[in-house]
Design a protein around this motif. Structure first.
Motif, PDB file in Angstrom:
ATOM      1  N   SER A   1     -16.708 -55.938  13.248  1.00  0.00           N
ATOM      2  CA  SER A   1     -17.832 -55.695  13.979  1.00  0.00           C
ATOM      3  C   SER A   1     -17.444 -55.054  15.138  1.00  0.00           C
ATOM      4  O   SER A   1     -18.208 -54.323  15.705  1.00  0.00           O
ATOM      5  N   ASP A   2     -16.150 -55.191  15.412  1.00  0.00           N
ATOM      6  CA  ASP A   2     -15.822 -54.646  16.619  1.00  0.00           C
ATOM      7  C   ASP A   2     -15.418 -53.147  16.465  1.00  0.00           C
ATOM      8  O   ASP A   2     -15.691 -52.050  17.370  1.00  0.00           O
ATOM      9  N   ILE A   3     -14.908 -52.808  15.041  1.00  0.00           N
ATOM     10  CA  ILE A   3     -14.839 -51.586  14.616  1.00  0.00           C
ATOM     11  C   ILE A   3     -15.969 -50.781  14.666  1.00  0.00           C
ATOM     12  O   ILE A   3     -16.157 -49.582  15.179  1.00  0.00           O
ATOM     13  N   ASP A   4     -17.279 -51.253  14.309  1.00  0.00           N
ATOM     14  CA  ASP A   4     -18.575 -50.663  14.256  1.00  0.00           C
ATOM     15  C   ASP A   4     -18.969 -50.317  15.772  1.00  0.00           C
ATOM     16  O   ASP A   4     -19.346 -49.351  15.904  1.00  0.00           O
ATOM     17  N   THR A   5     -18.848 -51.271  16.474  1.00  0.00           N
ATOM     18  CA  THR A   5     -19.170 -50.964  17.853  1.00  0.00           C
ATOM     19  C   THR A   5     -18.557 -49.952  18.732  1.00  0.00           C
ATOM     20  O   THR A   5     -18.979 -49.025  19.165  1.00  0.00           O
ATOM     21  N   ARG A   6     -16.942 -50.064  18.379  1.00  0.00           N
ATOM     22  CA  ARG A   6     -16.288 -48.841  18.833  1.00  0.00           C
ATOM     23  C   ARG A   6     -16.519 -47.497  18.185  1.00  0.00           C
ATOM     24  O   ARG A   6     -16.529 -46.442  19.052  1.00  0.00           O
ATOM     25  N   VAL A   7     -16.948 -47.398  17.062  1.00  0.00           N
ATOM     26  CA  VAL A   7     -17.134 -46.143  16.295  1.00  0.00           C
ATOM     27  C   VAL A   7     -18.181 -45.587  16.827  1.00  0.00           C
ATOM     28  O   VAL A   7     -18.441 -44.404  17.023  1.00  0.00           O
ATOM     29  N   ARG A   8     -19.291 -46.451  17.005  1.00  0.00           N
ATOM     30  CA  ARG A   8     -20.662 -45.894  17.343  1.00  0.00           C
ATOM     31  C   ARG A   8     -20.482 -45.501  18.775  1.00  0.00           C
ATOM     32  O   ARG A   8     -21.334 -44.477  19.335  1.00  0.00           O
ATOM     33  N   ALA A   9     -19.814 -46.371  19.663  1.00  0.00           N
ATOM     34  CA  ALA A   9     -19.915 -45.798  21.131  1.00  0.00           C
ATOM     35  C   ALA A   9     -19.249 -44.368  21.265  1.00  0.00           C
ATOM     36  O   ALA A   9     -19.537 -43.656  22.074  1.00  0.00           O
ATOM     37  N   MET A  10     -18.058 -44.246  20.441  1.00  0.00           N
ATOM     38  CA  MET A  10     -17.334 -42.932  20.422  1.00  0.00           C
ATOM     39  C   MET A  10     -18.063 -42.059  19.969  1.00  0.00           C
ATOM     40  O   MET A  10     -18.023 -40.962  20.420  1.00  0.00           O
ATOM     41  N   ALA A  11     -18.995 -41.994  18.847  1.00  0.00           N
ATOM     42  CA  ALA A  11     -19.728 -41.131  18.251  1.00  0.00           C
ATOM     43  C   ALA A  11     -20.878 -40.792  19.198  1.00  0.00           C
ATOM     44  O   ALA A  11     -21.098 -39.358  19.477  1.00  0.00           O
ATOM     45  N   ASP A  12     -21.200 -41.488  20.116  1.00  0.00           N
ATOM     46  CA  ASP A  12     -22.173 -41.220  20.972  1.00  0.00           C
ATOM     47  C   ASP A  12     -21.729 -40.459  22.184  1.00  0.00           C
ATOM     48  O   ASP A  12     -22.287 -39.636  22.700  1.00  0.00           O
ATOM     49  N   ARG A  13     -20.194 -40.973  22.482  1.00  0.00           N
ATOM     50  CA  ARG A  13     -19.718 -40.133  23.641  1.00  0.00           C
ATOM     51  C   ARG A  13     -19.480 -38.799  23.274  1.00  0.00           C
ATOM     52  O   ARG A  13     -19.301 -38.040  24.001  1.00  0.00           O
ATOM     53  N   MET A  14     -19.142 -38.534  21.987  1.00  0.00           N
ATOM     54  CA  MET A  14     -18.705 -37.105  21.458  1.00  0.00           C
ATOM     55  C   MET A  14     -20.011 -36.523  20.939  1.00  0.00           C
ATOM     56  O   MET A  14     -19.849 -35.286  20.464  1.00  0.00           O
ATOM     57  N   SER A  15     -21.145 -37.115  20.974  1.00  0.00           N
ATOM     58  CA  SER A  15     -22.508 -36.380  20.540  1.00  0.00           C
ATOM     59  C   SER A  15     -22.274 -36.043  19.323  1.00  0.00           C
ATOM     60  O   SER A  15     -22.909 -35.038  18.871  1.00  0.00           O
ATOM     61  N   ILE A  16     -22.021 -36.939  18.160  1.00  0.00           N
ATOM     62  CA  ILE A  16     -21.936 -36.657  16.626  1.00  0.00           C
ATOM     63  C   ILE A  16     -22.335 -37.851  16.178  1.00  0.00           C
ATOM     64  O   ILE A  16     -22.203 -37.971  14.729  1.00  0.00           O
ATOM     65  N   THR A  17     -23.300 -38.549  16.967  1.00  0.00           N
ATOM     66  CA  THR A  17     -24.045 -39.955  16.143  1.00  0.00           C
ATOM     67  C   THR A  17     -24.697 -39.332  14.916  1.00  0.00           C
ATOM     68  O   THR A  17     -24.857 -40.187  13.868  1.00  0.00           O
ATOM     69  N   HIS A  18     -25.542 -38.433  14.888  1.00  0.00           N
ATOM     70  CA  HIS A  18     -26.421 -37.935  13.844  1.00  0.00           C
ATOM     71  C   HIS A  18     -25.732 -37.311  12.787  1.00  0.00           C
ATOM     72  O   HIS A  18     -26.205 -37.338  11.757  1.00  0.00           O
ATOM     73  N   ARG A  19     -23.973 -37.256  12.888  1.00  0.00           N
ATOM     74  CA  ARG A  19     -23.375 -36.861  11.820  1.00  0.00           C
ATOM     75  C   ARG A  19     -22.549 -38.058  11.136  1.00  0.00           C
ATOM     76  O   ARG A  19     -21.619 -37.803  10.290  1.00  0.00           O
ATOM     77  N   LEU A  20     -22.632 -39.486  11.545  1.00  0.00           N
ATOM     78  CA  LEU A  20     -21.861 -40.159  11.292  1.00  0.00           C
ATOM     79  C   LEU A  20     -21.748 -40.595   9.610  1.00  0.00           C
ATOM     80  O   LEU A  20     -20.588 -40.831   9.224  1.00  0.00           O
ATOM     81  N   GLU A  21     -22.552 -40.648   8.926  1.00  0.00           N
ATOM     82  CA  GLU A  21     -22.813 -40.874   7.458  1.00  0.00           C
ATOM     83  C   GLU A  21     -22.400 -39.645   6.796  1.00  0.00           C
ATOM     84  O   GLU A  21     -22.425 -39.563   5.315  1.00  0.00           O
ATOM     85  N   GLN A  22     -22.227 -38.304   7.284  1.00  0.00           N
ATOM     86  CA  GLN A  22     -22.112 -37.100   6.575  1.00  0.00           C
ATOM     87  C   GLN A  22     -20.581 -36.876   6.267  1.00  0.00           C
ATOM     88  O   GLN A  22     -19.724 -37.401   7.272  1.00  0.00           O
ATOM     89  N   PRO A  23     -20.222 -36.158   5.359  1.00  0.00           N
ATOM     90  CA  PRO A  23     -18.838 -36.023   5.227  1.00  0.00           C
ATOM     91  C   PRO A  23     -18.152 -34.912   6.395  1.00  0.00           C
ATOM     92  O   PRO A  23     -18.880 -34.242   6.593  1.00  0.00           O
ATOM     93  N   ALA A  24     -17.059 -35.261   6.612  1.00  0.00           N
ATOM     94  CA  ALA A  24     -16.349 -34.356   7.852  1.00  0.00           C
ATOM     95  C   ALA A  24     -16.430 -32.769   7.475  1.00  0.00           C
ATOM     96  O   ALA A  24     -16.319 -31.942   8.336  1.00  0.00           O
ATOM     97  N   SER A  25     -16.448 -32.581   6.193  1.00  0.00           N
ATOM     98  CA  SER A  25     -16.306 -31.301   5.626  1.00  0.00           C
ATOM     99  C   SER A  25     -17.388 -30.358   6.070  1.00  0.00           C
ATOM    100  O   SER A  25     -17.571 -29.207   6.043  1.00  0.00           O
ATOM    101  N   SER A  26     -18.383 -31.174   6.292  1.00  0.00           N
ATOM    102  CA  SER A  26     -19.872 -30.366   6.705  1.00  0.00           C
ATOM    103  C   SER A  26     -19.949 -30.052   8.092  1.00  0.00           C
ATOM    104  O   SER A  26     -20.910 -29.324   8.464  1.00  0.00           O
ATOM    105  N   LEU A  27     -19.014 -30.572   8.847  1.00  0.00           N
ATOM    106  CA  LEU A  27     -19.132 -30.189  10.262  1.00  0.00           C
ATOM    107  C   LEU A  27     -18.931 -28.755  10.779  1.00  0.00           C
ATOM    108  O   LEU A  27     -17.959 -28.038   9.885  1.00  0.00           O
ATOM    109  N   SER A  28     -19.523 -28.275  12.068  1.00  0.00           N
ATOM    110  CA  SER A  28     -18.994 -27.129  12.323  1.00  0.00           C
ATOM    111  C   SER A  28     -17.493 -27.127  13.036  1.00  0.00           C
ATOM    112  O   SER A  28     -17.054 -28.390  13.220  1.00  0.00           O
ATOM    113  N   VAL A  29     -17.029 -26.167  13.324  1.00  0.00           N
ATOM    114  CA  VAL A  29     -15.745 -26.255  13.910  1.00  0.00           C
ATOM    115  C   VAL A  29     -15.751 -26.831  15.345  1.00  0.00           C
ATOM    116  O   VAL A  29     -14.764 -27.528  15.587  1.00  0.00           O
ATOM    117  N   ASN A  30     -16.876 -26.534  16.097  1.00  0.00           N
ATOM    118  CA  ASN A  30     -16.882 -27.484  17.215  1.00  0.00           C
ATOM    119  C   ASN A  30     -16.942 -28.856  17.066  1.00  0.00           C
ATOM    120  O   ASN A  30     -16.508 -29.688  17.804  1.00  0.00           O
TER     121      ASN A  30
END
Length: 367
Positions: free
Chosen positions: A108-137
């Motif tokens: 439960s702590d992992i989920d909280t911290r992951v979502r907080a970090m994703a929000d901080r890095m502005s990649i929340t909308h990408r959480l369930e997608q494969p990392a290979s689909s990300l842009s370089v940035n």
């Protein structure tokens, strides 16, 4: 957070010395940039801090403790590399959670911290997608977030922005500085880009050929370089560094420049050149923004005459290349008053000029 003391560290690879007698004191929570040209030893230094490379001589202490016998995975160090080093076959979520899972953090702590970090890095909308689909940035955001989420005692970043496009690189420079203040972590940042070092770091260690050239705050290094290498390396456009022989004619000390020009030395810069009577060849240094046109402002300012050879527009400013015999001076034409091909007078303020020994490169006249 941790403080780091690098004490007289040397690293050899066979007969080649990559780092020689390096000493740095990095305080807890500081952001320190290792800056220098390619192959100067900055990445080797970072690898020794991480424990990836063994030390040939000297010691590296974390909070006063020698961790040379401690395994890399037990040092609690976060890494961000130029090539991201993310798990492209896993989702963005799994990349962020990986380090926490290894540490056996509650789910439960992992989920909280992951979502907080994703929000901080502005990649929340990408959480369930494969990392290979990300842009370089986005990959670089993920790499930084994955390292930061485990709250390492030290953060090591090896040219993390070099693959990013120019606009996003400027954005991430600002973002990294904000993150460092938020996390309060000690950071060592390896780069060959002086703009990154000057804008990000609390202190900069400038390294050349494995040796420390200068260590201090960005402003101190810019305003008061210890030697010719640092003076030439820091600043954009670079400092004018004019080499020549010192010669006295009719009680007037001059720098006889290679190529035919002469610089009559006056005031403080003259005193600096004469502070060591053994120096026969010198380098006269002045920043482009300190050269001025128009009326002479001080009796000790040095008047030169040259031809406007090139006018270069850089944003709102124009850079003027002034040809004096075979010597080129660079100055700012703040008033857009110069014309190509015209002969102009310009002035070198003695109090803002610097003197270096051409042979050793050391700064003259500075205690």
């Amino acid at each position: 957070m941790s403080s780091i003391q690098i004490n007289n560290v040397t690293k050899r690879f066979g007969d080649f010395t990559a780092v020689e007698d390096l000493s740095l004191d990095i305080k807890e929570g500081e952001f320190v940039a290792l800056l220098g040209p390619s192959g100067c030893g900055k990445t080797t230094t970072m690898n020794m801090v991480a424990g990836i490379e063994d030390i040939s001589e000297g010691s590296i202490l974390f909070d006063g403790q020698d961790l040379s016998s401690t395994r890399i995975q037990d040092r609690n160090i976060g890494f961000v590399f130029q090539n991201y080093a993310i798990f492209t076959h896993l989702s963005v979520y799994k990349n962020l959670s990986y380090g926490l899972e290894v540490k056996k953090i509650d789910k439960s702590d992992i989920d909280t911290r992951v979502r907080a970090m994703a929000d901080r890095m502005s990649i929340t909308h990408r959480l369930e997608q494969p990392a290979s689909s990300l842009s370089v940035n986005e990959m670089q955001k993920l790499a930084i977030g994955r390292s930061a989420i485990v709250e390492p005692r030290i953060f090591l970043l090896d040219e993390p922005l070099s693959n990013l496009d120019a606009g996003f690189r400027a954005y991430m420079r600002a973002e990294l500085k904000v993150l460092q203040h938020e996390f309060g972590q000690t950071m060592i940042y390896v780069t060959h880009d002086q703009i990154e070092a000057m804008s990000l770091a609390d202190k900069i260690a400038i390294i050349d050929q494995g040796k420390l050239m200068q260590y201090g705050s960005p402003l101190d290094i810019y305003n008061s370089p210890d030697n010719r290498f640092v003076a030439n390396f820091i600043g954009s456009p670079r400092m004018n560094l004019i080499d020549g022989k010192l010669r006295e004619e009719k009680s007037q000390l001059k720098l006889m420049v290679h190529g035919g020009a002469e610089i009559p030395l006056k005031g403080q810069v003259k005193s600096n050149f004469t502070s060591d009577g053994s120096v026969q060849s010198g380098s006269f240094g002045i920043r482009p923004q300190d050269i001025y046109f128009g009326d002479k402002r001080s009796s000790n300012d040095i008047e030169m005459k040259g031809i406007v050879d090139v006018l270069e527009r850089v944003g709102p400013k124009r850079i003027a290349h002034l040809q004096v015999s075979e010597t080129n001076f660079i100055a700012f034409d703040d008033q857009d008053q110069l014309k190509l091909g015209e002969k102009v007078s310009f002035f070198l303020p003695s109090e803002k000029s610097m003197a270096f020994d051409e042979v050793s490169g050391r700064r003259l006249g500075v205690i």
